[in-house]
Motif scaffolding. Structure first.
Motif, mmCIF file in Angstrom:
data_model
loop_
_atom_site.group_PDB
_atom_site.id
_atom_site.type_symbol
_atom_site.label_atom_id
_atom_site.label_comp_id
_atom_site.label_asym_id
_atom_site.label_seq_id
_atom_site.Cartn_x
_atom_site.Cartn_y
_atom_site.Cartn_z
ATOM 1 N N GLY A 145 -2.467 0.211 -5.197
ATOM 2 C CA GLY A 145 -3.502 -0.381 -6.810
ATOM 3 C C GLY A 145 -2.054 -0.724 -7.660
ATOM 4 O O GLY A 145 -1.879 -1.907 -7.639
ATOM 5 N N PHE B 52 -9.348 -4.072 -7.259
ATOM 6 C CA PHE B 52 -9.708 -4.549 -5.426
ATOM 7 C C PHE B 52 -11.200 -4.219 -5.687
ATOM 8 O O PHE B 52 -11.225 -3.998 -4.824
ATOM 9 C CB PHE B 52 -8.341 -3.717 -5.235
ATOM 10 C CG PHE B 52 -7.166 -4.060 -5.204
ATOM 11 C CD1 PHE B 52 -6.717 -4.762 -5.298
ATOM 12 C CD2 PHE B 52 -6.810 -3.011 -6.265
ATOM 13 C CE1 PHE B 52 -5.182 -5.356 -5.480
ATOM 14 C CE2 PHE B 52 -5.633 -3.113 -7.050
ATOM 15 C CZ PHE B 52 -4.367 -4.284 -6.103
ATOM 16 N N ALA C 249 -8.413 -6.895 0.474
ATOM 17 C CA ALA C 249 -7.416 -6.503 -0.294
ATOM 18 C C ALA C 249 -7.516 -5.065 -0.939
ATOM 19 O O ALA C 249 -5.886 -4.341 -0.872
ATOM 20 C CB ALA C 249 -7.594 -7.119 -2.051
ATOM 21 N N ARG C 250 -8.247 -4.143 -0.278
ATOM 22 C CA ARG C 250 -7.785 -2.904 -0.880
ATOM 23 C C ARG C 250 -8.125 -1.804 0.020
ATOM 24 O O ARG C 250 -7.271 -0.756 -0.280
ATOM 25 C CB ARG C 250 -9.459 -2.615 -1.552
ATOM 26 C CG ARG C 250 -9.879 -1.040 -2.221
ATOM 27 C CD ARG C 250 -10.892 -0.738 -3.019
ATOM 28 N NE ARG C 250 -12.418 -0.770 -2.221
ATOM 29 C CZ ARG C 250 -12.674 -1.257 -2.044
ATOM 30 N NH1 ARG C 250 -13.763 -2.338 -2.217
ATOM 31 N NH2 ARG C 250 -13.468 -0.933 -0.625
#
Ligand code: ADP
Ligand code: MG
Length: 347
Positions: free
Chosen positions: A166, A268, A273-274
């Motif tokens: 991230g 996120f 997205a995560r």
């Protein structure tokens, strides 16, 4: 590197390196003389970090020092070994004592907190690159190997996944955004630079990227108890894949079970997205290990005794292949573009 500069740098390193009783002769001779404990197996690992490939070039020297040793200690942790000694090969663009001092703050700080002695190395001129070798011990038969997973085993991971990836994703976004406006300062340009909650989350993520904590206590506590183990450096799916390949088994992993930090969830929030960060991101330096369900309580105890958080994320199957299930039960794969974007350039 040649001449006085090299000698001076080595002297600085030598003066600050702590020693141990089992180091008969450390830095200064042609080679180190070491006394392995009788009856133990010697465990040896080596990893190299290259600027721009394994860490952003603007990374602080103390963080580079820490990480160069941490990724190596993480390999020993994944074997269930106890570290003892290390060697350090430094390639530096120029002889910079200030840089080396800061580098040693990180490197020796971590070494000393685990009782690891720096016993030798090499110092040369070239593009910034750091190679470390670590040596440790494990009792015969207790090492955690990649080839020992059994069908029916629970698959565990320690800590949380995706934080470092991230941070890297945020750094890349910021660096791209700043690219048009003069020299990039990715730290200043990080999302949430206004001092709000996103900044706190971003700082926590960046800390995970720069200062990974090797899971040595957990690895040691799990030796002889867990079946197979690997440390997560290239991403959960890739590293678990190595275990499956070596063990000749398959696995099912559930995304809903992946441990997630509050910082990552803040930065996120969107699953789409995560999940790629957590499943395929890498640089976590957590342990992924397998153990029979009968050992579940003993594993919980071993983790608690080593002050490590851990949980089950799936199970080992007899059928080959790695199945990743979304919370709705459907098969999931990391998007190809995400995989390339979040993975580091090359190993
Ligand atoms: P040689 O030419 O015999 O290889 P060097 O000048 O490279 O000797 O090294 C002298 C001593 O300093 C050796 O004991 C070596 O292990 C140690 N040394 C050199 N560079 C480093 C380093 N970066 N970290 C720790 N020890 C080092
Ligand atoms: Mg040498």
């Amino acid at each position: 590197m040649g001449g006085t500069a090299e000698f001076d740098l080595i002297q600085r390193i030598r003066q600050r390196a702590a020693t141990r009783d089992d180091v008969v002769l450390g830095i200064g001779d042609d080679a180190a003389l070491l006394l392995p404990p009788p009856g133990q197996q010697l465990v040896v690992a080596m990893d190299t970090l290259n600027a721009g490939v394994h860490f952003p070039a603007e990374t602080a020297p103390a963080d580079i020092g820490w990480k160069a040793l941490a990724v190596n200690l993480s390999d020993l942790a994944a074997m269930g070994a106890t570290p003892a000694w290390c060697t350090l090969s430094l390639s530096l663009p120029r002889s910079d004592a200030t840089w080396v001092d800061a580098f040693l703050d990180g490197f020796l700080g971590l070494a000393q907190s685990h009782g690891v002695a720096l016993v030798g190395g090499d110092t040369t001129r070239g593009p910034l690159s750091v190679s470390v070798t670590v040596h440790g011990f494990v009792a015969p038969g207790r090492a955690l190997r990649r080839d020992a997973a059994q069908p029916g085993d629970e698959i565990w991971v320690t800590g949380t996944l995706g934080d470092a990836a991230g941070a890297l994703a945020q750094w890349r976004t910021a660096a791209e955004a700043a690219a048009g406006d003069g020299p990039a300062d990715p730290r200043k340009a990080a999302p949430g630079a206004d001092g709000g909650p996103a900044t706190v989350a971003s700082t926590a993520l960046r800390h995970r990227l720069d200062r990974p904590m090797p899971c040595l206590a957990a690895g040691h506590a799990l030796a002889g108890l867990a079946h197979a183990a690997v440390d997560i450096s290239d991403g959960l799916l890739a590293d678990l894949g190595h275990v499956l390949h070596a063990s000749g088994v398959g696995a099912t992993v559930e995304l809903a079970l992946l441990p997630t930090s509050a910082a990552l969830r803040t930065a996120f929030a969107d699953n789409a997205a995560r999940w790629p960060l957590q499943a395929a991101g890498g640089d976590d330096y957590e342990l992924c290990f397998t153990a029979p369900p009968e050992a579940h309580a003993a594993v919980m105890e071993a983790l608690a005794a080593s002050h490590t958080v851990g949980g089950v994320i799936g199970r080992i199957d007899a059928a080959p292949g790695l199945r990743v299930l979304a919370p709705d039960g459907r098969a999931w794969a990391p998007p190809r573009a995400g995989y390339e974007h979040f993975g580091l350039a090359a190993d």
